[in-house]
Design a protein around this motif. Structure first.
Motif, short mmCIF file in Angstrom:
data_model
loop_
_atom_site.label_atom_id
_atom_site.label_comp_id
_atom_site.label_asym_id
_atom_site.label_seq_id
_atom_site.Cartn_x
_atom_site.Cartn_y
_atom_site.Cartn_z
N ASN A 119 0.82 -1.21 0.00
CA ASN A 119 0.00 0.00 0.00
C ASN A 119 0.86 1.26 0.00
OD1 ASN A 119 -2.35 -1.51 -0.01
ND2 ASN A 119 -2.68 -1.36 2.19
N LYS B 70 0.94 3.93 -3.14
CA LYS B 70 0.63 5.35 -2.94
C LYS B 70 1.79 6.21 -3.45
CE LYS B 70 -2.16 8.49 -1.45
NZ LYS B 70 -3.43 8.71 -2.16
N GLU C 157 1.92 6.94 -7.18
CA GLU C 157 1.00 7.94 -7.72
C GLU C 157 1.69 9.27 -8.00
OE1 GLU C 157 -2.37 8.39 -5.13
OE2 GLU C 157 -2.90 6.27 -5.26
#
Length: 68
Positions: free
Chosen positions: A25, A29, A32
């Motif tokens: 995770n 992130k 991005e």
């Protein structure tokens, strides 16, 4: 061509499922907004306890990316 230079950032990923998911995770992130990510290292693992059970997995990761 010069040897590459890297910068690293530190993030804390979380998951209710596993340490592995928490790391994934954090990396997802970072992807991005970061380019040229090359490696990661797990610095720390911990979690929270809720009602005598694992409530959340937390993983601190350093993510290295190549500076352009």
């Amino acid at each position: 061509m010069a040897d590459p230079i890297f910068k690293k950032i530190q993030l804390v990923g979380t998951s209710h499922e596993s340490f592995s998911d928490a790391a994934a995770n954090a990396i997802a992130k970072a992807a991005e907004s970061l380019r040229n990510m090359s490696w990661f290292e797990v610095v720390e693992q911990r979690g929270s306890i809720s009602e005598g059970k694992i409530g959340q997995y937390q993983v601190t990761v350093n993510i290295g990316f190549r500076v352009e």
